[in-house]
Design a protein around this motif. Structure first.
Motif, short mmCIF file in Angstrom:
data_model
loop_
_atom_site.label_atom_id
_atom_site.label_comp_id
_atom_site.label_asym_id
_atom_site.label_seq_id
_atom_site.Cartn_x
_atom_site.Cartn_y
_atom_site.Cartn_z
N LYS A 81 63.41 49.99 34.22
CA LYS A 81 63.96 48.63 34.33
C LYS A 81 62.94 47.66 34.93
O LYS A 81 62.08 48.04 35.71
CB LYS A 81 65.27 48.62 35.11
N PRO A 83 62.69 43.09 35.75
CA PRO A 83 63.54 41.89 35.79
C PRO A 83 63.90 41.35 34.40
O PRO A 83 64.94 40.75 34.22
CB PRO A 83 62.67 40.88 36.56
N ILE A 86 66.05 46.17 30.50
CA ILE A 86 66.16 47.60 30.77
C ILE A 86 65.97 48.37 29.46
O ILE A 86 66.46 47.94 28.41
CB ILE A 86 67.54 47.91 31.38
N LEU A 112 67.91 48.71 24.26
CA LEU A 112 67.35 47.63 25.07
C LEU A 112 68.47 46.76 25.64
O LEU A 112 69.49 46.58 24.99
CB LEU A 112 66.43 46.75 24.23
N SER A 113 68.23 46.20 26.81
CA SER A 113 69.21 45.29 27.40
C SER A 113 68.53 44.04 27.92
O SER A 113 67.34 44.07 28.25
CB SER A 113 69.93 45.96 28.56
N GLY A 114 69.32 43.00 28.03
CA GLY A 114 68.85 41.77 28.66
C GLY A 114 67.88 41.01 27.78
O GLY A 114 67.90 41.11 26.56
N MET A 115 67.02 40.26 28.45
CA MET A 115 66.06 39.41 27.75
C MET A 115 65.20 40.23 26.77
O MET A 115 64.82 39.77 25.71
CB MET A 115 65.15 38.76 28.79
N ALA A 117 66.16 42.72 24.99
CA ALA A 117 66.90 42.90 23.74
C ALA A 117 66.92 41.60 22.95
O ALA A 117 66.73 41.58 21.74
CB ALA A 117 68.33 43.35 24.04
N SER B 44 72.97 39.27 34.24
CA SER B 44 73.21 40.65 33.81
C SER B 44 72.49 40.95 32.51
O SER B 44 72.64 40.23 31.53
CB SER B 44 74.70 40.91 33.62
N PRO B 45 71.71 42.05 32.49
CA PRO B 45 71.11 42.47 31.22
C PRO B 45 72.11 43.24 30.37
O PRO B 45 71.85 43.50 29.20
CB PRO B 45 69.95 43.36 31.66
N TYR B 46 73.22 43.64 30.95
CA TYR B 46 74.23 44.41 30.22
C TYR B 46 75.44 43.52 29.90
O TYR B 46 75.77 42.62 30.66
CB TYR B 46 74.73 45.58 31.06
N VAL B 107 76.29 39.63 28.74
CA VAL B 107 74.86 39.47 28.99
C VAL B 107 74.64 38.02 29.41
O VAL B 107 75.08 37.10 28.71
CB VAL B 107 74.03 39.80 27.73
N GLY B 127 63.17 38.75 40.44
CA GLY B 127 62.69 40.08 40.07
C GLY B 127 62.61 41.04 41.24
O GLY B 127 62.50 42.25 41.05
N GLN B 700 74.70 43.22 23.20
CA GLN B 700 73.43 42.54 23.43
C GLN B 700 73.26 41.43 22.40
O GLN B 700 73.47 41.66 21.20
CB GLN B 700 72.26 43.53 23.29
N LEU B 701 72.87 40.25 22.87
CA LEU B 701 72.62 39.14 21.95
C LEU B 701 71.24 39.35 21.33
O LEU B 701 70.23 39.31 22.04
CB LEU B 701 72.67 37.82 22.71
N ILE B 702 71.21 39.60 20.04
CA ILE B 702 69.90 39.87 19.43
C ILE B 702 69.42 38.69 18.56
O ILE B 702 68.45 38.81 17.84
CB ILE B 702 69.89 41.19 18.64
#
Lengths: 152, 791
Positions: A81, A83, A86, A112-115, A117, B44-46, B107, B127, B700-702
Motif C-alpha cells: 500500500k 498513499p 493499494i 488495484l484500489s484507489g487512485m 485503480a 478511501s481507496p476501497y 472510493v 501519506g 473501483q472507479l476505472i
C-alpha cells in the motif's frame, strides 16, 4: 485483470529457484526496491518505488511464498500500500527446464484500489510486462552465479 | 410584458465575459487570506472498508502540519450528519458524516483531513497517516445491489432499498394494455455521468474569534442553502454568525447545489487552528467526490390502439443513489422523473415505479436536467421504437399524439398541470430546418451504397422554475421554492439589484440588468447585479432547475415595479400633480401633456434620499424587495432532430447535423439563451456518444481521468441550427419559461434515436448508450452474422 508472461533464463532450474529464495538477490532484481528483508519463513517485507502512468508512490508491503514445490512452482501473495493506492495480487510461477535453460511462466491477478485503480488500471499491463522483463533479465545474471551454474 | 423594451429581447453580449475571458474572474481558489492554511483529504481507496486502525502521529509530527482531523474527533465534537433536503415516505436515511468515522462507503469517502502550512505539505502528510483498512465486499450496480445476498451498504436500509415510490394509476395502465393493438417493451440503461464543471470545487473558511463569526467562501449554486444546513443541522453555528459567499463559480450543472463534506471540514478546521483554511479539489478528486448523475435501469412498455394513439406507458426503474442520500437525491428519480413521463403527449394512463438503491459508489444527485433527461429518454425512445414497430414516420406518430394548443392548462396522469404549450409549430419548424423529406431520400439512397444515416427525434417537454413552495412542501421538499429580489436605488440614480438567484455561468449580470433597465428606463450600465453572498443579499434559494429567469427574474420584475410606483408618487409630489396623471417616458416623469416640465429618474432618486421636499406620509429612500412564489412550474418544450452517420466498417458514429427548436417563452437575451442551448446539446450528446462512468465489480472507479472519461470536444459536434417558437407562460409576470437544461434534456434521446434509426437496416431495435465505435461495430457484426446464418 489477468496478467501473464514467459521468460527464458539461461540458467538451470535449481539455480533460478535458489536465486528466487535469496532476499539479497530479490532486492537487487526488483526494480525500485528500497529495502527488502525476511519477515518469517517464506515471507518478505519491504518498500518499493513504483509508478504507473501518473500515479507514483512508495509502496510498503509483504510478499508471501506458498505451495512451494522446489524447483517447479510456487504461489506468491503480494499486498502493498501507498498513499496513492493499494495492490493485492496472487500469482503463480512455474519453472521448466529446457536443455540448459529455464522457461519461467507466470500468471497474476492484481486487484488495484484507489487512485491507482482510477488512473493506473489501463496502464498496468504494460508496466507489469516492462518490470517483469527487467526483473528476469537481472535474475538471470544472479542465477548464473549460483552453484552449478552454466557458462555461456 | 416588456419584450418591446430597449434591452429585453436583445441579443446583448454578456457584461461578465470580459473578466472571464481575460482571467480576472474571482473564483474561490483565487482567494488568499493572511495566515491561510491548506487542507488535504485522506480518501478511501476501497469502495467498502472498515477502518481498523488510524494513527495520525507521524502526520502530526511532520513539519508544517497544524492538525489532523478524524471522523472520531468530529463525532466527539458533535458535528452532525449531513442531511438530505427531500423526504419521501419511509425513506431510509443513513448517517452521512463529513469524515467517515468507521466505515468508508465509496472510493473517495473521506477518512481524515490534514491541515498544514501549504498544500504540498498537507498532501505529503496525508501519506503519513497510518491507516489499516479491512476491505469488504462492494456492489456498484443498482440491480445487483437489490439481488439476494448482495453486500449491504447500510444496515438501516435492508436489501439496500432507500425507498420505493410510485406514481400514476396502475389499474388504468393495466386495463389499457389489455385492449392494446400493439405494445413494445425495452430495457433502457441510462448510464451514470460525472458532471465535470470547468472549475473544480473549492472551499475556504475563516473564523473571527472576536465576534465568534464564520465566513465560508465556496463553489455553490445556492449559498443560503449551505448556510441553513450547516447552521441548523451540521455545525450548529448560529445562522446569523455564518456568512456564505459564493463568488464567481465556473459551472455547476447541479453538482454545486449540494452540501459537501469538505465545506463542513474547512469551517471546523478554521476554528480549530484559528486560521483561515482552504481546500481545492484536484480533478482526480472531483471524479470521486462530486455528486454524479443519472444511473437508471429501466423497463418500459408502451401501448397503442389501432389508430396509433398511445394508450399507456408502464415504467419500472431502479435508480442507483450511490452511498449516501445527498441534498436533493430522493427528489431526482421520483418527482423530477416520474411526473415527466407524459412528455408532450396525450397519454391516457401512465404508471411508474421507482426503487431507490444504495450502492458503494459516489452519491448520485441532480445533474443538468435532473430526472427530466432520464424521463425524456424513456418517453422519446419508446415513441420512436413504437413508430418503427408500426412502420410509420416517427414525426407523424408524435404529431398524432401531441396535446393540442386549446387543451391547456393540461392535467397529466402523473400529477403535473402543464401551463401552456403549442407543440406542432416547433416540430414543423424543426422538420423544415432539417429539410426532412430530402434527408429521408438521402438516407434511402445512402443505404443502397452502404452509408448508414440515421434521423432521431426528441419532442421533449420539461418542468422547470421550481415551483410553488406549498406544492413542493407537500411532495417532501425541506426547502421553500420562492425567490427574492431587492432593488436599491442610490442617491445618484445608480441601482444595485440583489438577487437570491445565483449565476455560475448563466449570465445573470446581463439578463437581469436587461429586465430592470427597461422597466426603470435607465442605461444598463447604471445597474449592478449582486448575488452569491448571504452577507449582502436577502434570503434566496439559488439557481438550479432552470429557475433563475422564471422565479428570480419575476421577483426582480415585481420589486422593480414597486420602485416605479414609489418614484411616480415622489415625482407627482415634485410636479405638484396627481400620481395617476404622471407619465414616465424616456427616463422622465411629467404631468400628462406637459413633457417640458419633467423630473428625471436621477432627480427623483436624489430627492428620495435628501427628503427635503417629500410627501409627508412617505418613507424616505428608494428601495424595494419582493419575495416571489410562483403559482406553478413552467413547461418549456420543443423538438430536436439529430442526424448521424454510422461508419459500417468501424462503428464510429458522426453527428452530422443537429436542429433544435425550443420554446422557452419570450427570451430576455437570445444570445444567452442560444448559448445555453449549445452547451446543453453538447452535454446531452456527450452522454449519448462518449461519456460513461465505469465502476468495476469491487466499486473501483476505472474511468476517472479524461483518458477514459470522454468529454465531447468541438470536433465531435456539428454547427447546431437553433430555432425558437414563443409560447409565454401565463402565470409569471415575464411570461418566461426556462432554457438552462432544455438542450441536455432533449439531445440525448434525439441522438440515441438517430443511432438506432441508422442501424435499422441491421435489424437492431435497441442499443444502450454510449454509442462507442466498438459497441456499435459489435452490434453490426452480430447482426451480420445472424443475417448470414439465416441466408
Amino acid at each position: 485483470m489477468q496478467l501473464s508472461g514467459s521468460h527464458t533464463l539461461n540458467a538451470t532450474r535449481e539455480q533460478v529457484w535458489a536465486a528466487l529464495q535469496d532476499p539479497a538477490v530479490l532486492a537487487r532484481c526488483v526494480p525500485g526496491v528500497k529495502d527488502l528483508s525476511p519477515d518469517g519463513p517464506d515471507r518478505f517485507r519491504g518498500s518499493v518505488d513504483f509508478q504507473v502512468g501518473p500515479v507514483k508512490g512508495t509502496y510498503q508491503g509483504f510478499l508471501t511464498m506458498r505451495n512451494a514445490t522446489p524447483p517447479e512452482s510456487m504461489t506468491l501473495d503480494l499486498e502493498a500500500k501507498a498513499p496513492v493506492g493499494i495492490i493485492r495480487a496472487t500469482g503463480v510461477m512455474q519453472l521448466q527446464q529446457q536443455g540448459n535453460a529455464t522457461v519461467l511462466t507466470w500468471t497474476g491477478s492484481p486487484q488495484l484500489s484507489g487512485m491507482l485503480a482510477t488512473l493506473g488500471a489501463r496502464l498496468l499491463p504494460s508496466v507489469a510486462q516492462q518490470m517483469a522483463g527487467k526483473f528476469f533479465s537481472k535474475l538471470e545474471v544472479e542465477a548464473q552465479r549460483k552453484p552449478g551454474g552454466v557458462t555461456v | 410584458m416588456s419584450e418591446t423594451g430597449k434591452y429585453f429581447g436583445k441579443a446583448m453580449k454578456r457584461v461578465e465575459d470580459p473578466r472571464f475571458v481575460t482571467g480576472t474572474g474571482r473564483y474561490t481558489d483565487d482567494m488568499t487570506l493572511p495566515g491561510m492554511a491548506h487542507a488535504a483529504m485522506l480518501r478511501s481507496p476501497y469502495a467498502h472498508a472498515r477502518v481498523t486502525r488510524l494513527d495520525t502521529s507521524a502526520a502530526l509530527a511532520h513539519p508544517g502540519v497544524l492538525a489532523v482531523i478524524t471522523g472520531k474527533e468530529l463525532l466527539e465534537a458533535k458535528v452532525g450528519s449531513i442531511p438530505t433536503g427531500w423526504l419521501l415516505p419511509d425513506l431510509k436515511i443513513p448517517a452521512h458524516y463529513a469524515i467517515a468515522p468507521e466505515v468508508a462507503h465509496h472510493v473517495g469517502d473521506i477518512l481524515a483531513c490534514v491541515i498544514a502550512e501549504d498544500r504540498a505539505t498537507a498532501e505529503d502528510a496525508v501519506g503519513l497517516i497510518d491507516v489499516d483498512l479491512e476491505p469488504m465486499d462492494a456492489v456498484a450496480l443498482g440491480s445487483e445491489a437489490l439481488a439476494q445476498g448482495a453486500p449491504l451498504v447500510h444496515p438501516e436500509a435492508p436489501g439496500n432499498v432507500a425507498f420505493e415510490w410510485q406514481i400514476g394509476d396502475r389499474e388504468a395502465v393495466d386495463a389499457n394494455f389489455e385492449r392494446a393493438y400493439k405494445t413494445v417493451k425495452l430495457n433502457l440503461r441510462n448510464h451514470r455521468l460525472v458532471p465535470n464543471a470547468i472549475e473544480p470545487r473549492a472551499s475556504m473558511a475563516s473564523y473571527q474569534r472576536a465576534g465568534d463569526e464564520y465566513t465560508l467562501w465556496t463553489t455553490s449554486q445556492n449559498p443560503h442553502i449551505h448556510r441553513l444546513l450547516i447552521a441548523a443541522f451540521i455545525l450548529g453555528i448560529p445562522e446569523h454568525k455564518l456568512r456564505v459567499i459564493s463568488p464567481d463559480v465556473g459551472g455547476g450543472f447541479g453538482s454545486k447545489i449540494f452540501q459537501y463534506q469538505e465545506e463542513v471540514i474547512v469551517l471546523y478546521a478554521a476554528k480549530k487552528v484559528n486560521r483561515p483554511v482552504k481546500w481545492a479539489a484536484r480533478r482526480s478528486e472531483a471524479f470521486v467526490s462530486d455528486m454524479q448523475g443519472r444511473d437508471h435501469e429501466t423497463v418500459a412498455e408502451l401501448a397503442v390502439d389501432e389508430n396509433h394513439k398511445v394508450l399507456g406507458l408502464r415504467v419500472k426503474t431502479v435508480a442507483n443513489l450511490g452511498a449516501y442520500l445527498t441534498t436533493f437525491a430522493p427528489a431526482v428519480p421520483t418527482y423530477l422523473y416520474g411526473t415527466l413521463l407524459n412528455g408532450t403527449y396525450k397519454f391516457p394512463a401512465v404508471h411508474c415505479e421507482v426503487t431507490g438503491v444504495f450502492t458503494h459508489t459516489v452519491p448520485v444527485d441532480a445533474y443538468r436536467g435532473a430526472g427530466r433527461p432520464e424521463a425524456t429518454y424513456v418517453v422519446e425512445r419508446m415513441m420512436s421504437r413504437m413508430a418503427h414497430e408500426l412502420g410509420i414516420d416517427p414525426a407523424e406518430f408524435r404529431r398524432l399524439n401531441f396535446i393540442q394548443p386549446d387543451e391547456f392548462p393540461y392535467q397529466t396522469p402523473v400529477a403535473l398541470v402543464y401551463d401552456s404549450g403549442n407543440y406542432e409549430p416547433a416540430l414543423d419548424q424543426a422538420l423544415e430546418r432539417v429539410k426532412y423529406a430530402d434527408l429521408r431520400r438521402e438516407q434511402e439512397e445512402g443505404r443502397k451504397q452502404g452509408r448508414y444515416i440515421g434521423i432521431g427525434f426528441s419532442s421533449y417537454l420539461e418542468a422547470c422554475g421550481l415551483a410553488p413552495s406549498k406544492l413542493v412542501g407537500m411532495l417532501g421538499a425541506q426547502a421553500g421554492q420562492w425567490e427574492s429580489a431587492v432593488v436599491r436605488v442610490m442617491p445618484t440614480g445608480k441601482v444595485e439589484v440583489l438577487t437570491g438567484s445565483h449565476s455560475h455561468g448563466q449570465g445573470h449580470e446581463t439578463a437581469f440588468a436587461q429586465i430592470v433597465a427597461d422597466d426603470l428606463q435607465i442605461p444598463i450600465e447604471d445597474i449592478a447585479i449582486i448575488h452569491g453572498d448571504t452577507g449582502r443579499i436577502p434570503y434566496g434559494w439559488g439557481s438550479y432547475g432552470s429557475r433563475s429567469a422564471a422565479v428570480g427574474g419575476s421577483a426582480l420584475k415585481l420589486a422593480t415595479s414597486k420602485i416605479l410606483d414609489k418614484a411616480r408618487r415622489i415625482a407627482a409630489h415634485l410636479l405638484e400633480a396627481a400620481p395617476e396623471d404622471v407619465e414616465y417616458e424616456g427616463g422622465k416623469f411629467f404631468a400628462k401633456g406637459v413633457p417640458s416640465n419633467a423630473k428625471s429618474f436621477f432627480d427623483v432618486a436624489l430627492m428620495a434620499h435628501l427628503a427635503h421636499n417629500f410627501p409627508e406620509d412617505m418613507e424616505p429612500g428608494l428601495e424595494a424587495s419582493y419575495f416571489y412564489d410562483p403559482k406553478n412550474f413552467v413547461y418549456p418544450f420543443g423538438t430536436h432532430i439529430a442526424v448521424v452517420e454510422v461508419d459500417a466498417d468501424t462503428g464510429k458514429t458522426k453527428l452530422i447535423k443537429y436542429v433544435a427548436v425550443d420554446d422557452c417563452g419570450p427570451m430576455i437575451n437570445p444570445l444567452i439563451a442560444e448559448g445555453q442551448v449549445h452547451g446543453g446539446i453538447a452535454q446531452g450528446v456527450g452522454q449519448a456518444l462518449l461519456e460513461n462512468t465505469v465502476y468495476d465489480e469491487q466499486g473501483q472507479l476505472i474511468s476517472g481521468t479524461y483518458m477514459e472519461y470522454a468529454m465531447p470536444r468541438a470536433d465531435d459536434l456539428p454547427s447546431f441550427e437553433i430555432g425558437h417558437t414563443v409560447t409565454p407562460s401565463p402565470h409569471n409576470p415575464l411570461g418566461v419559461k426556462g432554457i438552462g437544461e432544455a438542450g441536455t434534456i432533449a439531445s440525448t434521446a434525439a441522438v440515441a434515436n438517430a443511432v438506432i434509426d441508422a442501424l435499422a437496416p441491421f435489424g437492431i431495435d435497441h442499443l444502450d448508450m454510449p454509442y462507442t465505435p466498438e459497441k456499435v461495430w459489435r452490434a453490426m457484426q452480430g447482426a451480420r452474422a445472424e443475417q448470414a446464418a439465416d441466408d
